[in-house]
Design an enzyme around this catalytic site. Structure first.
Site, PDB file in Angstrom:
ATOM      1  N   ARG A 155      14.372  -1.209   8.421  1.00 20.36           N
ATOM      2  CA  ARG A 155      13.513  -0.032   8.297  1.00 20.36           C
ATOM      3  C   ARG A 155      12.406  -0.303   7.289  1.00 20.36           C
ATOM      4  O   ARG A 155      12.626  -0.926   6.250  1.00 20.36           O
ATOM      5  CB  ARG A 155      14.333   1.171   7.837  1.00 20.36           C
ATOM      6  CG  ARG A 155      15.459   1.554   8.783  1.00 20.36           C
ATOM      7  CD  ARG A 155      16.356   2.602   8.142  1.00 20.36           C
ATOM      8  NE  ARG A 155      17.479   2.951   9.005  1.00 20.36           N
ATOM      9  CZ  ARG A 155      18.474   3.754   8.641  1.00 20.36           C
ATOM     10  NH1 ARG A 155      18.473   4.280   7.416  1.00 20.36           N
ATOM     11  NH2 ARG A 155      19.462   4.009   9.468  1.00 20.36           N
TER      12      ARG A 155
ATOM     13  N   ASP B 131       9.132   1.490   4.973  1.00 24.16           N
ATOM     14  CA  ASP B 131       8.716   2.750   4.380  1.00 24.16           C
ATOM     15  C   ASP B 131       7.361   3.200   4.911  1.00 24.16           C
ATOM     16  O   ASP B 131       6.641   2.440   5.571  1.00 24.16           O
ATOM     17  CB  ASP B 131       8.611   2.609   2.856  1.00 24.16           C
ATOM     18  CG  ASP B 131       9.958   2.380   2.194  1.00 24.16           C
ATOM     19  OD1 ASP B 131      10.979   2.799   2.775  1.00 24.16           O
ATOM     20  OD2 ASP B 131       9.976   1.783   1.104  1.00 24.16           O
TER      21      ASP B 131
ATOM     22  N   ARG C 251       9.255  -3.604  -3.542  1.00 22.42           N
ATOM     23  CA  ARG C 251       8.249  -2.864  -4.308  1.00 22.42           C
ATOM     24  C   ARG C 251       8.668  -2.692  -5.765  1.00 22.42           C
ATOM     25  O   ARG C 251       7.818  -2.705  -6.668  1.00 22.42           O
ATOM     26  CB  ARG C 251       7.981  -1.514  -3.648  1.00 22.42           C
ATOM     27  CG  ARG C 251       7.286  -1.630  -2.288  1.00 22.42           C
ATOM     28  CD  ARG C 251       7.274  -0.304  -1.558  1.00 22.42           C
ATOM     29  NE  ARG C 251       6.630   0.734  -2.357  1.00 22.42           N
ATOM     30  CZ  ARG C 251       6.722   2.035  -2.077  1.00 22.42           C
ATOM     31  NH1 ARG C 251       7.445   2.446  -1.041  1.00 22.42           N
ATOM     32  NH2 ARG C 251       6.098   2.912  -2.832  1.00 22.42           N
TER      33      ARG C 251
END
Length: 261
Positions: A49, A51, A196
């Site tokens: 997945r 973001d 991140r």
């Protein structure tokens, strides 16, 4: 018949990969296009997945199809119903044992960062940005601390659904050409926001705000509150999963290094 598809997308307009009630996700757009081509509703499983605002060069999905189509038909037919910022690159029948997520042995991401006094307007949404001067040697020394198998809880989002925070980080390669930096991450798997959050820490070290000893302490603490803030999503690209050779899937179509070498 189980089908695997490789697709790429520009994530700027979407709330990430995973389906949401509003329909503004890559999965929603992709499944709607696939259903129109097949003539029946369909759900897919993905390799990883992404973001909101994150892009993909090689997202891999699989689904079980009640209809038979040639590989090129899956590509052209589905693309006919997709918006221009999402595209199927290849399609291939796979054995029933294949699973886009569970069969992957590793995954790769690249973060593209522009270091400049003024934010790059023409590349907005496609690159990260910092106005701070960065020290490559300091960031490489800090990145080396993170390599190997560790509990990465200090870099894990509170919403992460992974069963375990323990992952193996194989490599972090840092390069620079002019004002553009590239950070390549290769790991067994990634936690939610892991790349991140690591980026925020590497930039803290590269700018001189912190040192490598600080990053070592952050890693050992397993405490998210001690790490740097989560860095912006715009420059993050999912380069794709890697699978055992026995599945005979196409190699990741990584055009990104040519665009941001």
């Amino acid at each position: 018949m189980r089908i695997a598809l490789g697709l790429s997308y520009r994530g700027c307009a979407y709330l990430g990969w995973q389906s949401q009630p509003g329909g503004r996700t890559v999965q929603d757009q992709f499944e709607a296009a696939l259903a129109r081509f097949m003539g029946t509703p369909v759900r897919v499983a993905c390799a990883g997945r992404t973001d909101a605002g994150v892009h993909a060069l090689q997202q891999v999905v699989h689904f079980d199809s009640p209809v038979s189509r040639a590989p090129f038909s899956w590509v052209r037919g589905t693309n006919n119903f997709l918006p221009p910022d999402i595209a199927v690159n290849w399609a291939q029948p796979v054995v029933d044992a294949f699973h886009a997520q569970k069969s992957a042995v590793s995954r790769r991401y690249r973060y593209v960062l522009v270091q400049a006094k003024v934010r790059p307007a023409l590349l907005h949404g496609l690159v990260g940005w910092t106005h701070l001067p960065l020290d490559a040697s300091a960031m490489r020394a800090a990145a080396a601390i993170l390599l190997g198998t560790h509990d990465f809880s200090a870099f894990r989002a509170s919403s992460c659904q992974s069963r375990s925070p323990v992952k193996t980080l194989h490599a972090i390669d840092i390069g620079r050409q002019g004002d553009t930096w590239t950070f390549d991450f290769h790991a067994s798997a990634f936690l939610h926001h892991m790349v991140r959050n690591i980026m925020g820490c590497l930039i803290a070290v590269g700018s001189g705000a912190q040192d490598s000893v600080w990053l070592h302490n952050v890693l050992q603490s397993c405490n998210r509150s001690l790490a740097a803030p989560t860095f912006m999503p715009h420059g993050l690209y999912f380069l794709g999963p890697q699978y055992p050779a026995s599945f005979d899937l196409p190699d990741p179509a990584c055009d990104l290094p040519q665009l941001f070498a």
